[in-house]
Design an enzyme around this catalytic site. Structure first.
Site, PDB file in Angstrom:
ATOM      1  N   ASP A  75       0.931  -1.175   0.059  1.00 26.95           N
ATOM      2  CA  ASP A  75       0.049   0.055   0.082  1.00 26.95           C
ATOM      3  C   ASP A  75       0.946   1.214  -0.106  1.00 26.95           C
ATOM      4  O   ASP A  75       1.624   1.492   1.147  1.00 26.95           O
ATOM      5  CB  ASP A  75      -0.852  -0.024   1.171  1.00 26.95           C
ATOM      6  CG  ASP A  75      -2.040   1.250   1.250  1.00 26.95           C
ATOM      7  OD1 ASP A  75      -1.821   2.047   0.382  1.00 26.95           O
ATOM      8  OD2 ASP A  75      -2.489   1.405   2.243  1.00 26.95           O
ATOM      9  N   MET A  76       0.777   1.761  -1.195  1.00 24.51           N
ATOM     10  CA  MET A  76       1.854   3.183  -1.231  1.00 24.51           C
ATOM     11  C   MET A  76       1.533   4.491  -0.446  1.00 24.51           C
ATOM     12  O   MET A  76       2.054   5.437  -0.372  1.00 24.51           O
ATOM     13  CB  MET A  76       1.897   3.454  -2.712  1.00 24.51           C
ATOM     14  CG  MET A  76       2.606   2.536  -3.420  1.00 24.51           C
ATOM     15  SD  MET A  76       4.218   2.200  -2.790  1.00 24.51           S
ATOM     16  CE  MET A  76       4.591   0.635  -3.781  1.00 24.51           C
ATOM     17  N   ASN A  80       5.245   3.436 -11.279  1.00 23.35           N
ATOM     18  CA  ASN A  80       4.156   3.726 -12.225  1.00 23.35           C
ATOM     19  C   ASN A  80       2.879   3.909 -11.336  1.00 23.35           C
ATOM     20  O   ASN A  80       1.840   4.291 -11.728  1.00 23.35           O
ATOM     21  CB  ASN A  80       3.860   2.691 -13.036  1.00 23.35           C
ATOM     22  CG  ASN A  80       2.684   2.563 -13.863  1.00 23.35           C
ATOM     23  OD1 ASN A  80       2.429   3.385 -14.634  1.00 23.35           O
ATOM     24  ND2 ASN A  80       1.670   1.767 -13.228  1.00 23.35           N
ATOM     25  N   TYR A 102      -3.511  16.198  -7.824  1.00 21.17           N
ATOM     26  CA  TYR A 102      -2.530  15.460  -8.745  1.00 21.17           C
ATOM     27  C   TYR A 102      -1.527  16.241  -9.452  1.00 21.17           C
ATOM     28  O   TYR A 102      -0.302  15.983  -9.628  1.00 21.17           O
ATOM     29  CB  TYR A 102      -3.375  14.436  -9.447  1.00 21.17           C
ATOM     30  CG  TYR A 102      -2.776  13.474 -10.505  1.00 21.17           C
ATOM     31  CD1 TYR A 102      -2.086  12.418 -10.096  1.00 21.17           C
ATOM     32  CD2 TYR A 102      -2.760  13.798 -11.970  1.00 21.17           C
ATOM     33  CE1 TYR A 102      -1.308  11.528 -11.051  1.00 21.17           C
ATOM     34  CE2 TYR A 102      -2.108  12.906 -12.947  1.00 21.17           C
ATOM     35  CZ  TYR A 102      -1.525  11.750 -12.140  1.00 21.17           C
ATOM     36  OH  TYR A 102      -0.871  11.032 -12.937  1.00 21.17           O
ATOM     37  N   LYS A 147       2.688  15.804  -9.448  1.00 17.18           N
ATOM     38  CA  LYS A 147       3.451  15.415 -10.553  1.00 17.18           C
ATOM     39  C   LYS A 147       4.460  16.322 -10.797  1.00 17.18           C
ATOM     40  O   LYS A 147       5.568  16.177 -11.067  1.00 17.18           O
ATOM     41  CB  LYS A 147       2.358  15.225 -11.695  1.00 17.18           C
ATOM     42  CG  LYS A 147       1.904  14.004 -11.782  1.00 17.18           C
ATOM     43  CD  LYS A 147       2.862  12.697 -11.474  1.00 17.18           C
ATOM     44  CE  LYS A 147       1.965  11.326 -11.711  1.00 17.18           C
ATOM     45  NZ  LYS A 147       3.109  10.052 -11.913  1.00 17.18           N
ATOM     46  N   ILE A 200      -4.289   8.555 -21.373  1.00 18.74           N
ATOM     47  CA  ILE A 200      -3.996   7.115 -21.803  1.00 18.74           C
ATOM     48  C   ILE A 200      -5.454   6.415 -21.405  1.00 18.74           C
ATOM     49  O   ILE A 200      -5.842   6.607 -20.463  1.00 18.74           O
ATOM     50  CB  ILE A 200      -3.044   6.510 -21.118  1.00 18.74           C
ATOM     51  CG1 ILE A 200      -1.603   7.407 -21.313  1.00 18.74           C
ATOM     52  CG2 ILE A 200      -2.503   5.006 -21.632  1.00 18.74           C
ATOM     53  CD1 ILE A 200      -1.298   7.613 -22.613  1.00 18.74           C
ATOM     54  N   ASP A 201      -5.769   5.512 -22.126  1.00 18.08           N
ATOM     55  CA  ASP A 201      -7.105   4.822 -22.092  1.00 18.08           C
ATOM     56  C   ASP A 201      -7.009   3.832 -20.954  1.00 18.08           C
ATOM     57  O   ASP A 201      -7.620   2.728 -21.094  1.00 18.08           O
ATOM     58  CB  ASP A 201      -7.556   3.994 -23.349  1.00 18.08           C
ATOM     59  CG  ASP A 201      -6.374   2.806 -23.760  1.00 18.08           C
ATOM     60  OD1 ASP A 201      -5.688   2.696 -22.952  1.00 18.08           O
ATOM     61  OD2 ASP A 201      -7.213   2.274 -24.792  1.00 18.08           O
TER      62      ASP A 201
END
Length: 290
Positions: free
Chosen positions: A90-91, A117, A182, A186, A217-218
């Site tokens: 768990d990050m 990632n 977010y 980043k 990205i999908d």
């Protein structure tokens, strides 16, 4: 007009550089390499694990969902991985992140590629109202856990002559409204890895760091959170993963995917910031966020 001519010239140079300066990638570079991929129960991380597996790497995948990790491990073995293991982590717990490196070392005997990632915590999507708990939650998962993993892995990667890949986003290069938590993480992530990369070079430490700057990205998470809220078209996660793997193995400084839809906006940001602000605004269906 002068700005457009400059932009055209820069694009021509960029095109020539991109297509004629690429190193040759070979699957032999990956065979038997020891790889840890975080955030690999789904999305881009899952696809990265499969790419390494196809080329015969020793793969460790990690995320919070054990059942999904078991499925990913089985597929990695089916695809040809030299070995495949999973570690539940768990990050949002920095101790768990730190221990992950030691557990990986115990499984594989070392580490050649650290692929960072994972994403989580509060990533939006919605208006920013000053919620500091949400901000700290996002920073813990999307920044501090990356740093914790990197610090814990420095010695083992130096021993192996290994590499680090940090998956970032256009949200770390351009302002991203309605994803302030977010985007903040980043931007900070890019500052950390770019500064660390330069310092390691000056100290003559051979530890390449690749930063992957991604567009829309999908992945299931991205599409579900942004569907109907943006005018952009999502790019395929499997192709994205392939570019990240290639860039990391070749020790490239940066990976941009999709290439043109990330590089051109970044050029506009510096040459015509007002124009870039306008285009960003046009990319969002603002009423859907309010």
């Amino acid at each position: 007009m002068a700005s457009l001519r400059i932009l055209g010239a820069l694009l021509a140079v960029l095109w020539a550089y991109y297509f004629y300066s690429q190193e040759t990638f070979s699957e032999d570079m990956v065979q038997g390499k020891r790889v840890l991929v975080t955030g690999s129960s789904t999305g881009i991380g899952e696809q990265i694990a499969y790419d390494f597996a196809r080329m015969g790497a020793q793969v460790v995948v990690t995320a919070r969902r054990e059942k999904r990790l078991q499925e990913v491990v089985q597929k990695c073995l089916d695809l040809g991985a030299s070995s495949a293991h999973y570690l539940v982590s768990d990050m949002s717990n920095l101790t768990s992140a730190r221990n992950l490196i030691e557990e990986t070392k115990s499984l594989l005997g070392g580490l050649d590629h650290l692929i960072l990632n994972h994403v989580g915590g509060t990533i939006g999507v919605g208006p920013f109202h000053g919620d500091m708990d949400a901000m700290m939650n996002s920073l813990t998962v999307n920044l501090l856990s990356y740093v914790e993993l990197t610090v814990a892995a420095l010695d083992v990667l130096r021993e192996s002559g290994g590499t680090i890949v940090a998956v970032s986003s256009m949200c770390g290069r351009l302002p991203c409204p309605f994803s302030v938590w977010y985007s903040t993480a980043k931007f900070a992530l890019e500052g950390f890895y770019c500064s660390l990369r330069t310092e390691l070079r000056l100290r003559k430490v051979d530890l390449p760091i690749t930063v992957a700057v991604l567009g829309y990205i999908d992945t299931d998470t991205a599409v579900q959170s942004m569907d109907g809220k943006v005018t952009m078209v999502a790019s395929p996660k499997d192709e994205c993963a392939r570019e990240i793997v290639k860039g990391g193995v070749l020790r490239q400084r940066e990976v941009f995917y999709p290439y043109w839809s990330t590089k051109i906006p970044l050029l506009l940001r510096d040459l015509m910031p007002g124009c870039m602000d306008y285009l960003i605004g046009r990319s969002y269906v603002v009423d859907k966020f309010l």
